[in-house]
Write a protein that holds these residues in place. Structure first.
Motif, PDB file in Angstrom:
ATOM      1  N   LYS A 178       0.336  14.692  10.406  1.00  0.00           N
ATOM      2  CA  LYS A 178       1.671  15.238  10.678  1.00  0.00           C
ATOM      3  C   LYS A 178       1.761  15.828  12.080  1.00  0.00           C
ATOM      4  O   LYS A 178       2.859  16.002  12.619  1.00  0.00           O
ATOM      5  CB  LYS A 178       2.027  16.356   9.687  1.00  0.00           C
ATOM      6  N   LEU A 179       0.616  16.190  12.670  1.00  0.00           N
ATOM      7  CA  LEU A 179       0.649  16.975  13.905  1.00  0.00           C
ATOM      8  C   LEU A 179       1.336  16.260  15.079  1.00  0.00           C
ATOM      9  O   LEU A 179       2.151  16.886  15.772  1.00  0.00           O
ATOM     10  CB  LEU A 179      -0.774  17.428  14.271  1.00  0.00           C
ATOM     11  N   PRO A 180       1.092  14.955  15.315  1.00  0.00           N
ATOM     12  CA  PRO A 180       1.809  14.308  16.419  1.00  0.00           C
ATOM     13  C   PRO A 180       3.337  14.320  16.219  1.00  0.00           C
ATOM     14  O   PRO A 180       4.092  14.449  17.191  1.00  0.00           O
ATOM     15  CB  PRO A 180       1.264  12.868  16.402  1.00  0.00           C
ATOM     16  N   LEU A 181       3.776  14.198  14.979  1.00  0.00           N
ATOM     17  CA  LEU A 181       5.216  14.241  14.711  1.00  0.00           C
ATOM     18  C   LEU A 181       5.772  15.630  15.081  1.00  0.00           C
ATOM     19  O   LEU A 181       6.830  15.745  15.715  1.00  0.00           O
ATOM     20  CB  LEU A 181       5.472  13.938  13.227  1.00  0.00           C
ATOM     21  N   LEU A 182       5.052  16.678  14.708  1.00  0.00           N
ATOM     22  CA  LEU A 182       5.522  18.035  15.013  1.00  0.00           C
ATOM     23  C   LEU A 182       5.503  18.295  16.518  1.00  0.00           C
ATOM     24  O   LEU A 182       6.428  18.916  17.056  1.00  0.00           O
ATOM     25  CB  LEU A 182       4.685  19.073  14.257  1.00  0.00           C
ATOM     26  N   ASP A 183       4.470  17.789  17.204  1.00  0.00           N
ATOM     27  CA  ASP A 183       4.451  17.922  18.673  1.00  0.00           C
ATOM     28  C   ASP A 183       5.645  17.191  19.280  1.00  0.00           C
ATOM     29  O   ASP A 183       6.269  17.682  20.227  1.00  0.00           O
ATOM     30  CB  ASP A 183       3.154  17.321  19.247  1.00  0.00           C
ATOM     31  N   ALA A 184       5.954  16.018  18.724  1.00  0.00           N
ATOM     32  CA  ALA A 184       7.093  15.235  19.247  1.00  0.00           C
ATOM     33  C   ALA A 184       8.405  15.999  19.063  1.00  0.00           C
ATOM     34  O   ALA A 184       9.282  15.967  19.937  1.00  0.00           O
ATOM     35  CB  ALA A 184       7.165  13.874  18.556  1.00  0.00           C
ATOM     36  N   LEU A 185       8.553  16.701  17.945  1.00  0.00           N
ATOM     37  CA  LEU A 185       9.795  17.454  17.715  1.00  0.00           C
ATOM     38  C   LEU A 185       9.945  18.574  18.746  1.00  0.00           C
ATOM     39  O   LEU A 185      11.052  18.817  19.252  1.00  0.00           O
ATOM     40  CB  LEU A 185       9.831  18.038  16.291  1.00  0.00           C
ATOM     41  N   ILE A 186       8.846  19.244  19.068  1.00  0.00           N
ATOM     42  CA  ILE A 186       8.921  20.317  20.079  1.00  0.00           C
ATOM     43  C   ILE A 186       9.271  19.706  21.442  1.00  0.00           C
ATOM     44  O   ILE A 186      10.211  20.142  22.123  1.00  0.00           O
ATOM     45  CB  ILE A 186       7.582  21.083  20.199  1.00  0.00           C
ATOM     46  N   GLY A 187       8.500  18.671  21.815  1.00  0.00           N
ATOM     47  CA  GLY A 187       8.708  18.060  23.140  1.00  0.00           C
ATOM     48  C   GLY A 187      10.112  17.503  23.289  1.00  0.00           C
ATOM     49  O   GLY A 187      10.753  17.649  24.342  1.00  0.00           O
ATOM     50  N   LEU A 188      10.583  16.904  22.227  1.00  0.00           N
ATOM     51  CA  LEU A 188      11.923  16.319  22.251  1.00  0.00           C
ATOM     52  C   LEU A 188      12.977  17.414  22.401  1.00  0.00           C
ATOM     53  O   LEU A 188      13.964  17.252  23.140  1.00  0.00           O
ATOM     54  CB  LEU A 188      12.121  15.553  20.942  1.00  0.00           C
ATOM     55  N   SER A 189      12.783  18.528  21.743  1.00  0.00           N
ATOM     56  CA  SER A 189      13.750  19.631  21.843  1.00  0.00           C
ATOM     57  C   SER A 189      13.806  20.177  23.263  1.00  0.00           C
ATOM     58  O   SER A 189      14.887  20.438  23.798  1.00  0.00           O
ATOM     59  CB  SER A 189      13.373  20.768  20.896  1.00  0.00           C
TER      60      SER A 189
END
Ligand SMILES: Cc1cc2nc3c(=O)[nH]c(=O)nc-3n(C[C@H](O)[C@H](O)[C@H](O)COP(=O)(O)OP(=O)(O)OC[C@H]3O[C@@H](n4cnc5c(N)ncnc54)[C@H](O)[C@@H]3O)c2cc1C
Length: 466
Positions: free
Chosen positions: A284-295
Motif C-alpha cells: 500500500k505504501l507506494p499508493l499512499l506516497d503517490a496520494l501525498i505527492g499528487l496533492s
C-alpha cells in the motif's frame, strides 16, 4: 532466475481462460489480459534491474522465496514488495508475493505431519524454477451465516469429492483469485476454521494452471482503460481476478498438502493471513506516497499551495501514510519466531492495526486529494480531443492554472485514474476487502491484544486488587 520473456513463454500452455464470453487462446498476446501478463512480468524484471537487483536476489534465488528468520529478513521482504509495487505504478504485482505468503504458512502449519516433505519439495520447486503463483483462499461461500457443510450446495467451498490411491479429486470454486490467468501454479488453501464433520473441505493443494478441469472466468472490471493520456496507470497496468472453478480436478498426492485435518485447516487460513496482511501493508505504501505527492503537485498546479486548508489536508495525508509505514516497520521489528520451524512472522497485532488503519481511512484520504484537485477529475477532456490539432490549443489555453495546461491536465489525469475512474473503484474495493475485510482485521486485533495488563493497571489506579 527467469527473466520476463521466459516467464511469458511459460504462460502459453493451453490453460482454460475465459474473458468477456470468449475462450482466450494466448493470455500474453490478448489485448487486455496481455497487459496483466506484462504487469506480472515486472516481478521478473526486478532481478535483472541494477537498481533493485541486490534487494531482489538472496542466495541466488528470488528474495520473495527467502524464508524469513528475523526482523531484518521481514523488513527486506517488505522493502522488495514496496519496490515492485512502485515499479507497477501503485498496483501490486503479486506474482511471487502472495504465493510465498502461502508457502511460508504451509511450511509452518504442516511441520511434523506427513504433508511436510511434500510442502518442502513444492517450496523448492517454486523457488528453484522461479515460479509465478496465485493463491486461491477465498471460497465463493454462499450463505455467509452457514459453514460449508450446511450450504444448500456443497460445492460453494472447494472440497474433496473422491479419495484415490494416487491422489484426490476436488470440486468447487474460489473467487476473487488475483493473477490466475498469468501465473504458473495455483496454491489452494482453506478460507476458514472448520468443524468436525467438515473433513472434505479441509483441503490444501497446488496445481499447474493448465490442469484439466481448472476453468478461469476473468472479471472484466478494468475493461476499456485504453487511453494512456487519461488513464496513465490503468492503460498499462492491470491485475485480473477470476472465478476459479475446479471441475473434478485430479490432484496427485505429492501436491496435496492437507486432506481432512479440520484443525490444521483453520490454522492454515490464519497463518497465511499473518503473512498476507503484512504483504498488503507493504504494497500500500507506494499508493499512499503517490496520494501525498499528487496533492502537493495539484495544489501547485491550481495555485493553492499556500492555502491553510491545503496544508491541513496535506498534514493529514502525511500522518496517515507515515502511520501505516511506521506500523508496517514495527510489525517486522516485533516479529515472532515460530519455535518448531525457526520461521519468522510479523507481529499479528501490529500487522492488523496497520492494515485496519490503512483500510479504515483510505476513503478519507481519497476525499482530501479530490478536494484539492477539483471537479475536472470527472469533467476533463478526453484523449482524442487532446490529440486533435484543432482543439488542443483551446484546451491548453483554458485549462492552464498556475502551471501550463499540459502539466496541469497530466496531473489531473493521473488523479482521475487513481481517484475517480474504474481503477479508482478497483483500488477502493481492494482497500476495504482484499486480504480480509475490515471486520476480519478488527477481530484479529481483539484476539491478539492481551488486555489483562491494562486492566490490572486501571484497577490498581482505582485502588483495587488485580
Ligand atoms: C481486488 C481483490 C483481490 C483479491 N485477491 C484475492 C486472492 O488473490 N486470493 C484470495 O483468496 N482472495 C482474494 N481476494 C478476496 C478477499 O480476501 C475477500 O474479498 C475478503 O476476504 C472478503 O470476502 P468477500 O469478498 O467474500 O466478502 P464477504 O466475506 O461476503 O464480506 C462482506 C461483508 O460480510 C461480512 N461477513 C462475512 N461473513 C460474515 C459472517 N459469517 N458473519 C458476519 N459478517 C460476515 C464481512 O465482514 C463484510 O462486512 C481479493 C479481493 C479483492 C477485492
Amino acid at each position: 532466475m527467469r527473466d520476463a520473456s521466459a516467464y511469458l513463454a511459460g504462460l502459453r500452455d493451453g490453460r482454460e481462460v475465459w474473458y468477456r464470453g470468449e475462450r482466450v487462446e494466448d493470455v500474453t498476446t490478448h489485448p487486455e489480459l496481455g497487459i496483466a501478463a506484462r504487469h506480472g512480468a515486472l516481478d521478473f524484471e526486478l532481478a535483472h534491474d541494477p537498481a533493485v537487483k541486490d534487494l531482489a536476489i538472496t542466495d541466488g534465488y528470488s528474495t520473495f522465496f527467502a524464508l524469513p528468520r528475523s526482523a531484518a529478513d521481514l523488513r527486506r521482504r517488505s522493502s522488495l514488495i514496496e519496490a515492485s509495487t512502485a515499479h507497477g505504478k501503485t498496483l501490486v504485482v503479486l506474482l511471487k508475493e502472495i504465493g510465498s505468503d502461502a508457502l511460508f504458512a504451509l511450511l509452518r502449519v504442516t511441520h511434523g505431519t506427513e504433508y511436510n516433505d511434500r510442502v518442502q519439495a513444492f517450496y523448492e520447486h517454486c523457488r528453484d524454477n522461479d515460479l509465478a503463483l496465485a493463491t486461491a483462499q477465498t471460497d465463493v461461500k454462499g450463505d455467509r451465516s452457514k459453514g460449508p457443510s450446511a450450504q444448500n450446495d456443497p460445492d460453494l467451498y472447494v472440497r474433496i469429492v473422491e479419495r484415490r490411491e494416487d491422489g484426490i479429486v476436488v470440486t468447487g470454486a474460489k473467487v476473487h483469485t488475483s493473477c490466475t490467468p498469468n501465473v504458473d501454479e495455483i496454491i489452494v488453501i482453506p478460507t476458514r476454521a472448520l468443524a468436525e464433520g467438515e473433513e472434505d473441505w479441509a483441503v490444501a493443494f497446488a496445481v499447474p494452471v493448465a490442469t484439466p478441469g481448472v476453468k478461469l472466468l476473468c472479471s472484466d472490471y478494468l475493461h476499456g482503460a485504453d487511453d494512456p493520456w487519461t488513464q496513465p496507470i490503468s492503460s498499462q497496468h492491470k491485475m485480473i481476478e477470476t472465478l476459479t472453478i475446479f471441475d473434478n480436478v485430479f490432484v496427485p498426492w505429492d501436491r496435496v498438502f492437507l486432506a481432512g485435518d479440520t484443525r490444521r485447516a483453520g490454522q492454515l487460513a490464519l497463518t497465511f493471513v499473518e503473512y498476507h496482511r503484512f504483504t498488503a501493508v507493504s504494497y500500500k505504501l507506494p499508493l499512499l506516497d503517490a496520494l501525498i505527492g499528487l496533492s502537493v503537485a495539484l495544489a501547485e498546479a491550481n495555485g493553492i499551495a499556500r492555502a491553510s486548508h491545503v496544508r491541513d489536508k496535506l498534514t493529514w495525508l502525511i500522518g496517515y501514510a507515515e502511520t501505516v509505514r511506521g506500523l508496517t516497520h514495527m510489525a517486522a521489528e516485533r516479529c515472532r519466531i515460530d519455535e518448531a520451524t525457526g520461521i519468522a512472522y510479523p507481529d499479528p497485532l501490529t500487522t492488523n492495526i496497520a492494515k485496519w488503519t490503512f483500510a479504515r481511512d483510505y476513503q478519507e484520504a481519497v476525499k482530501h486529494v479530490i478536494d484539492i484537485a477539483g471537479g475536472l477529475l470527472v469533467t476533463g477532456p478526453g484523449g482524442p480531443d487532446w490529440r486533435s490539432p484543432e482543439l488542443r490549443p483551446l484546451l491548453e489555453k483554458y485549462y492552464a492554472g498556475a502551471l501550463p495546461g499540459a502539466e496541469r491536465l497530466a496531473l489531473l489525469n493521473l488523479a482521475s485514474d487513481l481517484l475517480a475512474r474504474n481503477y479508482a473503484g478497483y483500488q477502493s474495493v481492494l482497500a476495504v476487502h482484499a486480504e480480509g475485510s475490515l471486520e476480519a482485521e478488527k477481530l484479529m486485533i481483539w484476539r491478539s491484544y492481551d488486555a489483562q495488563p491494562a486492566r490490572a493497571y486501571a484497577r490498581a489506579l482505582a485502588g483495587l486488587d488485580s
